[in-house]
Design an enzyme around this catalytic site. Structure first.
Site, PDB file in Angstrom:
ATOM      1  N   GLU A 154      40.699  57.780  19.103  1.00 55.19           N
ATOM      2  CA  GLU A 154      39.523  57.857  18.223  1.00 55.19           C
ATOM      3  C   GLU A 154      38.890  56.473  18.159  1.00 55.19           C
ATOM      4  O   GLU A 154      39.534  55.481  18.520  1.00 55.19           O
ATOM      5  CB  GLU A 154      39.946  58.317  16.823  1.00 55.19           C
ATOM      6  CG  GLU A 154      40.498  59.725  16.832  1.00 55.19           C
ATOM      7  CD  GLU A 154      40.880  60.237  15.451  1.00 55.19           C
ATOM      8  OE1 GLU A 154      40.514  59.603  14.436  1.00 55.19           O
ATOM      9  OE2 GLU A 154      41.540  61.289  15.405  1.00 55.19           O
TER      10      GLU A 154
ATOM     11  N   ASP B 275      55.642  59.777  27.706  1.00 51.61           N
ATOM     12  CA  ASP B 275      56.915  59.372  28.298  1.00 51.61           C
ATOM     13  C   ASP B 275      57.052  59.919  29.734  1.00 51.61           C
ATOM     14  O   ASP B 275      57.665  59.293  30.592  1.00 51.61           O
ATOM     15  CB  ASP B 275      58.063  59.928  27.433  1.00 51.61           C
ATOM     16  CG  ASP B 275      59.228  58.968  27.344  1.00 51.61           C
ATOM     17  OD1 ASP B 275      58.988  57.768  27.163  1.00 51.61           O
ATOM     18  OD2 ASP B 275      60.377  59.431  27.476  1.00 51.61           O
TER      19      ASP B 275
ATOM     20  N   ARG C  72      40.507  40.161  62.240  1.00 49.06           N
ATOM     21  CA  ARG C  72      39.453  39.155  62.010  1.00 49.06           C
ATOM     22  C   ARG C  72      39.847  37.839  62.687  1.00 49.06           C
ATOM     23  O   ARG C  72      40.957  37.348  62.489  1.00 49.06           O
ATOM     24  CB  ARG C  72      39.310  38.932  60.499  1.00 49.06           C
ATOM     25  CG  ARG C  72      38.439  37.775  60.128  1.00 49.06           C
ATOM     26  CD  ARG C  72      37.080  38.244  59.725  1.00 49.06           C
ATOM     27  NE  ARG C  72      36.282  37.170  59.152  1.00 49.06           N
ATOM     28  CZ  ARG C  72      35.013  36.998  59.420  1.00 49.06           C
ATOM     29  NH1 ARG C  72      34.409  37.792  60.283  1.00 49.06           N
ATOM     30  NH2 ARG C  72      34.329  36.036  58.853  1.00 49.06           N
TER      31      ARG C  72
ATOM     32  N   ILE D 194      40.865  38.071  50.717  1.00 46.14           N
ATOM     33  CA  ILE D 194      41.110  38.116  52.166  1.00 46.14           C
ATOM     34  C   ILE D 194      39.917  38.732  52.902  1.00 46.14           C
ATOM     35  O   ILE D 194      39.620  38.370  54.038  1.00 46.14           O
ATOM     36  CB  ILE D 194      42.432  38.888  52.450  1.00 46.14           C
ATOM     37  CG1 ILE D 194      43.624  38.014  52.023  1.00 46.14           C
ATOM     38  CG2 ILE D 194      42.544  39.319  53.913  1.00 46.14           C
ATOM     39  CD1 ILE D 194      44.963  38.719  52.041  1.00 46.14           C
TER      40      ILE D 194
ATOM     41  N   GLU E 166      46.627  54.899  28.208  1.00 45.33           N
ATOM     42  CA  GLU E 166      48.038  55.332  28.051  1.00 45.33           C
ATOM     43  C   GLU E 166      48.915  54.150  27.625  1.00 45.33           C
ATOM     44  O   GLU E 166      50.040  53.990  28.096  1.00 45.33           O
ATOM     45  CB  GLU E 166      48.550  56.031  29.312  1.00 45.33           C
ATOM     46  CG  GLU E 166      47.829  57.363  29.518  1.00 45.33           C
ATOM     47  CD  GLU E 166      48.434  58.242  30.570  1.00 45.33           C
ATOM     48  OE1 GLU E 166      49.668  58.304  30.677  1.00 45.33           O
ATOM     49  OE2 GLU E 166      47.646  58.877  31.294  1.00 45.33           O
TER      50      GLU E 166
HETATM   51  C1  LIG Z   1      38.823  54.897  31.452  1.00 52.79           C
HETATM   52  C2  LIG Z   1      39.537  55.323  30.226  1.00 52.79           C
HETATM   53  C3  LIG Z   1      40.030  56.612  30.119  1.00 52.79           C
HETATM   54  C4  LIG Z   1      40.676  57.027  28.950  1.00 52.79           C
HETATM   55  N1  LIG Z   1      41.106  58.328  28.849  1.00 52.79           N
HETATM   56  C5  LIG Z   1      41.651  58.754  27.666  1.00 52.79           C
HETATM   57  C6  LIG Z   1      42.016  60.130  27.492  1.00 52.79           C
HETATM   58  O1  LIG Z   1      41.897  60.961  28.412  1.00 52.79           O
HETATM   59  N2  LIG Z   1      42.496  60.519  26.287  1.00 52.79           N
HETATM   60  C7  LIG Z   1      42.656  59.651  25.244  1.00 52.79           C
HETATM   61  O2  LIG Z   1      43.096  60.072  24.186  1.00 52.79           O
HETATM   62  N3  LIG Z   1      42.312  58.330  25.376  1.00 52.79           N
HETATM   63  C8  LIG Z   1      41.829  57.874  26.557  1.00 52.79           C
HETATM   64  N4  LIG Z   1      41.459  56.552  26.705  1.00 52.79           N
HETATM   65  C9  LIG Z   1      41.592  55.649  25.558  1.00 52.79           C
HETATM   66  C10 LIG Z   1      42.674  54.622  25.721  1.00 52.79           C
HETATM   67  O3  LIG Z   1      43.930  55.197  25.588  1.00 52.79           O
HETATM   68  C11 LIG Z   1      42.392  53.508  24.707  1.00 52.79           C
HETATM   69  O4  LIG Z   1      41.227  52.830  25.151  1.00 52.79           O
HETATM   70  C12 LIG Z   1      43.558  52.548  24.576  1.00 52.79           C
HETATM   71  O5  LIG Z   1      44.632  53.164  23.912  1.00 52.79           O
HETATM   72  C13 LIG Z   1      43.155  51.270  23.823  1.00 52.79           C
HETATM   73  O6  LIG Z   1      42.554  51.602  22.630  1.00 52.79           O
HETATM   74  P1  LIG Z   1      41.167  50.918  22.211  1.00 52.79           P
HETATM   75  O7  LIG Z   1      40.207  51.057  23.327  1.00 52.79           O
HETATM   76  O8  LIG Z   1      40.784  51.471  20.888  1.00 52.79           O
HETATM   77  O9  LIG Z   1      41.514  49.389  22.093  1.00 52.79           O
HETATM   78  P2  LIG Z   1      42.289  48.678  20.889  1.00 52.79           P
HETATM   79  O10 LIG Z   1      43.291  49.590  20.312  1.00 52.79           O
HETATM   80  O11 LIG Z   1      41.277  48.070  19.995  1.00 52.79           O
HETATM   81  O12 LIG Z   1      43.075  47.543  21.664  1.00 52.79           O
HETATM   82  C14 LIG Z   1      42.371  46.468  22.291  1.00 52.79           C
HETATM   83  C15 LIG Z   1      43.363  45.504  22.882  1.00 52.79           C
HETATM   84  O13 LIG Z   1      44.175  44.964  21.871  1.00 52.79           O
HETATM   85  C16 LIG Z   1      45.448  44.630  22.424  1.00 52.79           C
HETATM   86  N5  LIG Z   1      46.500  45.278  21.618  1.00 52.79           N
HETATM   87  C17 LIG Z   1      46.499  46.521  21.116  1.00 52.79           C
HETATM   88  N6  LIG Z   1      47.642  46.769  20.444  1.00 52.79           N
HETATM   89  C18 LIG Z   1      48.381  45.665  20.536  1.00 52.79           C
HETATM   90  C19 LIG Z   1      49.673  45.284  20.052  1.00 52.79           C
HETATM   91  N7  LIG Z   1      50.432  46.146  19.358  1.00 52.79           N
HETATM   92  N8  LIG Z   1      50.116  44.027  20.302  1.00 52.79           N
HETATM   93  C20 LIG Z   1      49.350  43.156  21.009  1.00 52.79           C
HETATM   94  N9  LIG Z   1      48.131  43.453  21.509  1.00 52.79           N
HETATM   95  C21 LIG Z   1      47.653  44.687  21.273  1.00 52.79           C
HETATM   96  C22 LIG Z   1      45.455  45.146  23.871  1.00 52.79           C
HETATM   97  O14 LIG Z   1      45.126  44.068  24.744  1.00 52.79           O
HETATM   98  C23 LIG Z   1      44.341  46.145  23.874  1.00 52.79           C
HETATM   99  O15 LIG Z   1      43.771  46.317  25.157  1.00 52.79           O
HETATM  100  C24 LIG Z   1      40.839  56.114  27.882  1.00 52.79           C
HETATM  101  C25 LIG Z   1      40.355  54.810  27.991  1.00 52.79           C
HETATM  102  C26 LIG Z   1      39.707  54.408  29.146  1.00 52.79           C
HETATM  103  C27 LIG Z   1      39.189  52.991  29.220  1.00 52.79           C
END
Ligand SMILES: Cc1cc2nc3c(=O)[nH]c(=O)nc-3n(C[C@H](O)[C@H](O)[C@H](O)COP(=O)(O)OP(=O)(O)OC[C@H]3O[C@@H](n4cnc5c(N)ncnc54)[C@H](O)[C@@H]3O)c2cc1C
Length: 389
Positions: free
Chosen positions: A132, A243, A271, A341, A367
């Site tokens: 969300e 998992d 190359r 490369i 994930e």
């Molecule tokens: C191309 C794509 C496809 C996706 N497909 C799906 C899907 O099919 N279904 C679905 O439900 N979701 C999907 N997602 C969502 C995805 O799982 C989330 O984007 C991801 O879980 C990160 O959540 P956020 O974007 O809200 O980033 P945030 O939760 O705001 O996190 C941002 C960054 O904070 C850091 N961070 C987060 N938690 C921690 C921690 N505990 N400790 C240290 N650093 C941390 C990480 O660097 C992270 O990248 C997709 C995302 C993308 C980009």
């Protein structure tokens, strides 16, 4: 020609070797013909092709076999192979599994009968709706509400970043049912795309295009039988699905990295630089050695995690997290070296390594971002150490 020596490792059986060979041949002869200009159409086409050929049978359990299980090693081999040929084909394959994973693992016989025959045949497209706007990594903080009302539940709220959003026929949706605060108050539901109140609020574009959307639920009513598992089981169900599928994300990264290495070897061989093959430059040999090492180390972690799960481990959170963290992070580096490369060609739009460079990035975010995998590994390592003494 990709290195296939990993297929002889003891983690794998003869059936896995045969599967790898068969899928590699099929992918080599069929996937080149799929036009990617319209990603929605391309994904539907790929799901249909994969279903027609029977490849999607591995993504979900057979609904007529009550004892059937998902075979994680096969899923990893298939994702690795497809990713090496075509990232979108891997995406189409993977989402059929992720989107129905909750049904395969926790669904009733009726839920399995209603959906799995169709998704396995490529006749229905599935999606997994967990994230969300304010709860991506912080999943337990989700808001989307499912209120119990007589014989049904009414869903209100929003999901975002949902892969296959806009083309899916069935969504596995996680929603707050409120049995307890946080993770213990979430349940899982099967929501067909045509359910009244479910709308695609926005289509999202990313660096490596695939169908992706923000989805709105507005008084979206589903029957009580649409719940997967019991009230309050949703978080546990989502984590169990991850998992299984987290190791397969690592396998896809491995496929991208293997392709980048293959392309780089070919480039270095053919190359000419400074009057000799590029391969004669020792710094290029150094890059290729680092890439080959990363690929093999990632493969060991991927197939260890998959083998552990297939041979009966209840949870493989630590091993799957290690595989995903290492394989995705190292693949990014391997692909970056491949771009280097290839020189100018490496950043030329449409070139295979330019495509890989864009395709790998999101795997380090979804994930469970790389940082989250580190938290999982650290916690489990501490727990193991405490248990040991
Ligand atoms: C191309 C794509 C496809 C996706 N497909 C799906 C899907 O099919 N279904 C679905 O439900 N979701 C999907 N997602 C969502 C995805 O799982 C989330 O984007 C991801 O879980 C990160 O959540 P956020 O974007 O809200 O980033 P945030 O939760 O705001 O996190 C941002 C960054 O904070 C850091 N961070 C987060 N938690 C921690 C921690 N505990 N400790 C240290 N650093 C941390 C990480 O660097 C992270 O990248 C997709 C995302 C993308 C980009």
């Amino acid at each position: 020609m990709a290195d296939k020596s990993f297929l002889d490792w003891p983690f794998l059986e003869d059936r896995h070797r045969k599967l790898a060979k068969r899928l590699d041949e099929w992918a080599g002869s069929k996937l080149g013909g799929v036009d990617h200009t319209d990603v929605d159409a391309a994904c539907r086409r790929l799901v249909a092709m994969l279903g027609d050929e029977g490849w999607l049978n591995w993504t979900a359990v057979d609904p007529s076999d009550s004892g059937a299980k998902l075979d994680v090693r096969s899923l990893c081999i298939m994702r690795e192979t497809l990713a090496r040929h075509d990232g979108l084909a891997d995406f189409a394959f993977a989402m059929q599994g992720l989107g129905t994973g909750a049904i395969s693992l926790f669904g009733t016989a009726a839920q399995k009968r209603a959906w799995l025959a169709k998704t396995r045949a490529g006749k229905a497209v599935s999606a997994f709706a967990l994230s969300e706007p304010k709860s991506g990594s912080d999943v337990a903080n989700m808001d989307l509400a499912a209120i119990h009302d007589g014989e049904s539940y009414v869903l209100d709220g929003e999901k975002t970043w949902i892969s296959n959003g806009g083309i899916a026929d069935i969504y596995t949706v996680f929603a707050r049912t409120g049995e307890a605060p946080g993770a213990k108050g979430i349940s899982a539901f099967l929501v067909p795309a045509e359910t009244s109140g479910l709308t695609i609020a926005e289509r999202l574009e990313v660096v490596a295009p695939h169908p992706l959307a923000r989805i709105s639920f507005d008084g979206c009513r589903v029957p009580a039988e649409a719940m997967i598992g019991k009230p309050g089981d949703g978080f546990r169900i989502a984590m169990s699905v991850l998992d299984v599928f987290r190791s397969t994300v690592a396998a896809a990264a491995l496929g991208f990295a293997r392709r980048a290495l293959d392309e780089s070897i070919e480039r270095a061989r053919t190359r000419e630089l400074f009057g000799a093959p590029m391969f004669d430059l020792q710094m290029i040999q150094g890059h290729l050695a680092d890439m080959a090492l990363d690929v093999d180390a990632a493969a060991l972690l991927v197939y260890r995690a998959a083998w552990l799960k297939d041979t009966g481990a209840a949870r493989v959170s630590r091993e799957a997290a290690m595989a995903k963290l290492y394989a995705t992070d190292r693949a990014q580096d391997v692909i970056d070296k491949a771009v280097q490369i290839h020189g100018g060609d490496g950043v030329r739009k449409g070139h295979i390594v330019e495509r890989l460079y864009r395709e790998i990035r999101a795997l380090r975010i979804y994930e469970g971002a790389s940082d989250v995998q580190k938290v999982i590994i650290a916690r489990q390592t501490l727990a193991n150490a405490s248990a040991g003494g």
